[in-house]
Design a protein around this motif. Structure first.
Motif: not given
Lengths: 295, 314
Positions: A29, A207, A267, A270-271, A274-275
């Motif tokens: 990541l 997700n 990416t 989109a991440t 959540v992180l």
């Protein structure tokens, strides 16, 4: 106990292994983050691993300036927010109903609901159902089928059962209606568990991509994850064409962005949600995880 | 007898009257659950028809078990079953060994290393929350021929002479799926073992230390036996998911022609046959076969696990 020399050597070895684990977990990541901030043309030359060589925000500007991606982002956000609110509200309400020991249909409704965790008609019957309900290719196919989650209901009900029963009883004596009790007693008392279920539902909704693929393939209803799926699939030669906007974006801007850099930026977008959220989840998740195994 | 029945019925209606608002509130839930979870079961009739979209239900041609017969004589079916079982077993074995090993090592971080342990733990959960799409993207980046770190490292360390096209080699595919699963869920799966370890009596460690066991000796003779029952129960419970080898990673990473033969699982088979070729009936039959067998295995495994747990046989 004081640690001996041998113990300290073992500690060093274990710490070393753990650092390797952390690197292996974080590097993929991190590398994507680095590429997303690096000049696209420069990235093509390769050799970018740990730190950007030529900083730029251009990759991010390009994806947010792109109508298709921006729209997918909005769809993702709205489906996540709406699903979370509705699912928590209704799962909580059902949990409250099932927590009332004197409720005549308590056993029946509980079994009726728990059974759904085991039975599954499969994808094609599900598709036919949604089609006859007129949900296919509408935004509501993201929302309506996921308004109650059986597992969430069980988790919330367990929490309600651990509260003193006298709370509800005394409210009943005071003449409060069921909805009043739910709004004024259950929701405020259950905030910790409701918050956890909310984050949980939110991560799941954010997700998901498969429902877009099968039930809402229309471009206007595409989500960020589904766009990611198309991009990755096209790079894996799956017979899926690379989305036009990626090609166009790289041509319009005279090759200052490339599909690879845009993909990296997407990416990250989109991440990141959540992180930000997951560390808050872990504490309660752990208890739920263990509880569900012990039951 | 009759009067007591009448009485209990009366009592039931009296209760119903008293709980009017609860009953009214629950009705929408009955309807909702019925529509979205039970109504689709009706669609399983498709599996026994030769479904044509333009016909009404009463005009459909009923073919009995024909689609199941076709399924069992389809060579592709055996191929996808082999892939499903193969990847499931690799996932199960790798997943267990790494999660237990990770928990054992984390547990050794005590005293001044406690905070380090917390940080490592939190970081190790992270991949569990990423979507498979993102994970597949990351894996394909890492294994890429162009600038992938794995190939770069292997070259630098002199382990290989030329870059390897990992995602194009059938012999690697199952292991890539296995290790991606490890990457995604090792930290998460270790939680339960760490919890089991905390319930081990500390006296046992002291006794073992007096008996002259070192750190690894204690790990092997105290910690591992202490969590043995948890391991066995979880192993049996997870074995219940044997037909769920995964879907997304195989569908996305395994879609290129080079590895298609070893990557397709039963779920992909159902999807491709049912939708892509629009043979809804066959797809439904295949999906039904999978769900029924899977549910039976799952319930059996859960029963065995809870029986072992109750009888304290493990």
């Amino acid at each position: 106990m004081r640690k001996s020399f041998g113990d300290k050597v073992i500690d060093v070895i274990i710490v070393f292994i753990m650092i390797l684990v952390v690197i292996a977990t974080r590097y993929p990541l991190w590398n994507t983050l680095v590429i997303s901030f690096n000049d696209a043309l420069d990235s093509i030359k390769g050799g970018i691993y740990l730190w950007p060589r030529k900083w730029t925000l251009y990759n991010y500007q390009s994806i947010f300036r792109n109508d298709t991606v921006f729209r997918a982002f909005l769809v993702s956000v709205s489906r996540t927010v709406l699903t979370t609110i509705l699912n928590v509200f209704f799962s909580g309400l059902l949990a409250y109903i099932l927590s009332r020991k004197e409720f005549v249909f308590r056993r029946f409704l509980t079994v009726f609901m728990v059974m759904t965790m085991y039975i599954n008609a499969g994808l094609i019957p599900q598709y036919f159902l949604y089609r006859s309900l007129g949900l296919i290719n509408t935004f509501w196919v993201y929302i309506i089928p996921s308004m109650v989650g059986a597992f969430n209901v069980i988790v919330i009900r367990t929490y309600i059962n651990s509260l003193p029963a006298s709370l509800v009883e005394s409210a009943k004596i005071d003449g409060a209606g069921e909805m009043t009790i739910y709004f004024n007693i259950i929701i405020p008392m259950c905030l910790p568990v409701l918050a956890t279920v909310a984050l949980w539902v939110a991560v799941g909704a954010w997700n998901s991509w498969f429902d877009s693929y099968i039930f809402a393939p229309k471009q206007e209803l595409s989500t960020l994850q589904y766009e990611m799926m198309k991009i990755i699939a096209s790079s894996m030669q799956m017979g899926v064409k690379q989305p036009d906007y990626l090609t166009e974006a790289s041509q319009q801007s005279r090759n200052t962005v490339t599909p690879n850099s845009l993909r990296a930026a997407m990416t990250i977008v989109a991440t990141v949600p959540v992180l930000v959220v997951y560390p808050f989840l872990q504490k309660y998740f752990v208890t739920v995880n263990i509880g569900s195994v012990k039951e | 007898m009759v009067t007591s029945k009448a009485n209990s019925r009366k009592e039931f209606f009296r209760q119903l009257q008293k709980q009017k608002s609860l009953v009214l509130l629950s009705i929408p839930f009955f309807i909702y659950i019925f529509i979205f979870n039970y109504l689709p079961l009706w669609g399983l009739t498709l599996a026994f028809q030769n479904y044509k979209p333009y016909r009404t239900f009463f005009e459909q041609e009923w073919v009995g078990l024909l689609h199941f017969k076709n399924l069992f004589t389809d060579p592709d079916f055996y191929r996808v079953m082999r892939n499903t079982l193969g990847m499931s077993i690799i996932n199960l074995a790798l997943g267990f060994i790494t999660a237990i090993g990770f928990a054992l090592l984390l547990n050794e971080l005590t005293g001044s290393l406690y905070h380090f342990k917390r940080v490592v733990q939190t970081i190790s959960y992270m991949p569990h929350f990423l979507s498979w799409i993102i994970v597949c993207g990351l894996v394909s980046n890492m294994l890429s021929m162009d600038d992938g770190i794995v190939n770069a490292l292997l070259l630098k360390l002199g382990l290989v002479n030329e870059k390897i096209h990992f995602l194009g080699k059938p012999e690697y595919f199952w292991w890539i799926v296995g290790f991606t699963n490890v990457w995604k869920s090792m930290g998460w799966n270790s939680i339960i073992y760490l919890a089991a370890i905390t319930s081990i009596d500390p006296c046992l460690y002291e006794a073992a230390a007096i008996d002259g066991y070192g750190r690894f000796g204690r790990m092997w003779h105290v910690t591992l036996p202490g969590i043995k029952s948890t391991i066995i129960v979880l192993l049996i419970m997870n074995a219940g998911w044997i037909l769920n080898a995964g879907f997304e990673i195989q569908y996305i990473l395994g879609s290129n022609g080079l590895v298609l033969d070893v990557s397709e699982t039963i779920d992909i088979f159902v999807l491709k046959r049912g939708f892509a070729r629009s043979s809804f009936s066959f797809g439904t039959a295949a999906g039904m076969f999978k769900t029924v067998v899977s549910t039976i295995i799952l319930i059996l495994c859960n029963k065995i696990a809870s029986w072992l747990d109750e009888e304290r046989l493990v």
